[in-house]
Design a protein around this motif. Structure first.
Motif, PDB file in Angstrom:
ATOM      1  N   TYR A  14       0.804  -1.209   0.000  1.00 58.04           N
ATOM      2  CA  TYR A  14       0.000   0.000   0.000  1.00 58.04           C
ATOM      3  C   TYR A  14       0.847   1.273   0.000  1.00 58.04           C
ATOM      4  O   TYR A  14       0.348   2.347  -0.348  1.00 58.04           O
ATOM      5  N   ILE A  15       2.089   1.162   0.427  1.00 64.26           N
ATOM      6  CA  ILE A  15       2.912   2.367   0.599  1.00 64.26           C
ATOM      7  C   ILE A  15       3.080   3.108  -0.722  1.00 64.26           C
ATOM      8  O   ILE A  15       2.957   4.326  -0.789  1.00 64.26           O
ATOM      9  N   GLY A  16       3.353   2.383  -1.796  1.00 69.78           N
ATOM     10  CA  GLY A  16       3.554   3.009  -3.108  1.00 69.78           C
ATOM     11  C   GLY A  16       2.315   3.747  -3.584  1.00 69.78           C
ATOM     12  O   GLY A  16       2.402   4.858  -4.120  1.00 69.78           O
ATOM     13  N   LEU A  17       1.121   3.153  -3.367  1.00 66.77           N
ATOM     14  CA  LEU A  17      -0.119   3.789  -3.800  1.00 66.77           C
ATOM     15  C   LEU A  17      -0.394   5.065  -3.005  1.00 66.77           C
ATOM     16  O   LEU A  17      -0.795   6.089  -3.563  1.00 66.77           O
ATOM     17  N   TRP A  18      -0.168   4.995  -1.697  1.00 68.53           N
ATOM     18  CA  TRP A  18      -0.406   6.183  -0.885  1.00 68.53           C
ATOM     19  C   TRP A  18       0.631   7.275  -1.166  1.00 68.53           C
ATOM     20  O   TRP A  18       0.325   8.453  -1.147  1.00 68.53           O
ATOM     21  N   PHE A  19       1.851   6.863  -1.414  1.00 67.81           N
ATOM     22  CA  PHE A  19       2.887   7.842  -1.756  1.00 67.81           C
ATOM     23  C   PHE A  19       2.525   8.548  -3.067  1.00 67.81           C
ATOM     24  O   PHE A  19       2.698   9.766  -3.196  1.00 67.81           O
ATOM     25  N   LEU A  20       2.002   7.791  -4.034  1.00 63.78           N
ATOM     26  CA  LEU A  20       1.572   8.380  -5.306  1.00 63.78           C
ATOM     27  C   LEU A  20       0.457   9.396  -5.067  1.00 63.78           C
ATOM     28  O   LEU A  20       0.462  10.490  -5.663  1.00 63.78           O
ATOM     29  N   GLN A  21      -0.482   9.078  -4.184  1.00 66.15           N
ATOM     30  CA  GLN A  21      -1.584  10.000  -3.907  1.00 66.15           C
ATOM     31  C   GLN A  21      -1.081  11.270  -3.222  1.00 66.15           C
ATOM     32  O   GLN A  21      -1.537  12.382  -3.543  1.00 66.15           O
TER      33      GLN A  21
END
Length: 425
Positions: A7-14
């Motif tokens: 999930y870290i990559g998706l939240w970082f993208l957001q």
């Protein structure tokens, strides 16, 4: 259990998708576009892109429920774009959430958006009348309400019970929401303060420069007016016809009126210039350097203040005029430096004098300009008038001081400003 690595990559993208448009708008579009309405539209479009990216790359609790940071761009649009812009982005949110599908549409897409529309409709017109603390807390209260409403609604309205791992995920999701909103608000406020401070410095310089220019022009006009009066007096002594005498009297009356107006203007300016008092240099310099910190950061220049004075020392003069004089030198030093340059401000004490050294490592001043520095229409800047430094020299002289300048091209410039020491009462 911490945040699941996937999930870290998706939240970082957001987070990046929200922060980058904010920086882009504040640092580029706000300077290039002067029309406020167009600024609001650009900000709304950028927030719309952020919202679209957040909802396109969410973190899924399961096949039906998704988590994203959509409410942050929505809050930003309402706060900085106005209610109409917020309505348009709300329609985009509802439409896109419906296209994504899933049973969370009514809660996360429709009801939450209606909640924001209702709250902003009643509160947004009143925000400007609130005190500073309430205005700062306002977006965080809205985000808190949205997170609680969404969390409880998921638990009870949609008849779905979170497992422990999903509650843990929800906790970190909330923390990151607050962190992202804080970063966005901090960027918005910091960049706005820098722009506002820059405008104040420029406006202050322009106003004072115009006043000095008017004084300079009026001084130049007084001498020929008095000479013309003398010539008219000589003509009056000669034999004139009655019509000629009447014309002569009218001409003398007009010249006397102009002369009186100019003298009254000088008197007014002298009264303003004579609002003198004791000025604590230590305190004043600290305030000036603090004031110019934002401007120096904007130009990627470091400004450092150092005092070698053992005790607090003072000079006598007009505080606002002294501040203008020093601000003008420091501002010129910052503008002369390349990125990663520096401006050093020193305060030194002697037996009967105090002096301030303002040193930069900028482009320097050409020798032919240096010899004429301090005179109107003499400047080392492209399209510069030299009136700013001319005012600085005049203010310093009016306080019994002097300015010395040493400069070497491509090495830097040193301004040394001397004042008579004044004993603090």
């Amino acid at each position: 259990m911490l945040i699941i690595p996937d999930y870290i990559g998706l939240w970082f993208l957001q987070i990046i998708s929200i922060l980058f448009p904010t920086v882009l708008f504040q640092s580029y579009f706000r300077k290039k576009v002067t029309n406020k309405q167009i600024q609001k539209r650009i900000n709304s479009v950028l927030c719309g892109i952020s919202l679209f990216i957040c909802m396109t790359f969410p973190v899924s609790i399961n096949e039906e429920y998704i988590l994203d940071f959509r409410f942050i761009p929505l809050i930003i649009v309402f706060l900085y774009g106005g209610f109409r812009s917020g309505i348009l982005l709300s329609i985009l949110l509802i439409t896109y959430r419906y296209a994504i599908g899933g049973i969370g549409f009514f809660l996360g897409g429709l009801w939450m958006t209606v909640f924001f529309l209702t709250v902003f409709y009643f509160t947004l017109p009143r925000v400007g009348n609130w005190d500073h603390k309430r205005q700062q807390a306002y977006p965080y209260i809205l985000l808190t309400c949205s997170l609680i409403f969404f969390g409880l609604g998921t638990q009870f309205l949609d008849d779905y019970t979170f497992m422990f791992s999903e509650i843990n995920l929800w906790f970190w999701f909330s923390v990151l929401n607050y962190l992202t909103l804080w970063m966005v608000m901090h960027l918005q406020n910091s960049l706005s303060e820098i722009e506002e401070m820059t405008e104040k410095v420029i406006q202050f310089e322009k106003t004072h420069t115009i006043n000095q220019l008017l004084v300079f022009i009026s001084q130049q006009m007084l001498a020929p007016i008095k000479t013309a009066n003398n010539y008219l007096q000589l003509i009056e002594e000669e034999g004139l016809t009655k019509p000629q005498s009447l014309h002569l009297i009218q001409a003398k009356s007009d010249l006397i009126q102009v002369e009186n107006s100019l003298e009254h203007y000088h008197t007014f300016m002298d009264i303003k210039a004579n609002q003198t008092g004791e000025i604590s240099l230590e305190k004043e310099l600290q305030e000036i350097v603090k004031l110019m910190k934002s401007y120096s950061r904007l130009h990627e220049v470091e400004i450092i203040y150092t005092s070698t004075a053992k005790d607090d020392i003072a000079v006598k003069g007009d505080p606002s005029m002294l501040r203008f004089a020093l601000l003008n030198i420091i501002k010129n030093g910052i503008e002369a430096c390349s990125p990663n340059g520096h401006v050093n401000v020193y305060l030194h004490e002697m037996l009967k004098e105090v002096y301030i050294v303002i040193e930069d490592n900028g482009v320097g001043i050409a020798p032919k300009v240096l010899d004429q520095l301090g005179k109107p229409l003499t400047s080392g800047k492209v399209n510069g008038t030299g009136l700013g430094l001319a005012s600085t020299f005049k203010i310093t002289e009016s306080m019994g001081g002097r300015v010395e300048v040493d400069s070497k091209p491509n090495i830097g410039t040193v301004f040394s400003v001397y004042f008579p020491k004044w004993i603090l009462s």
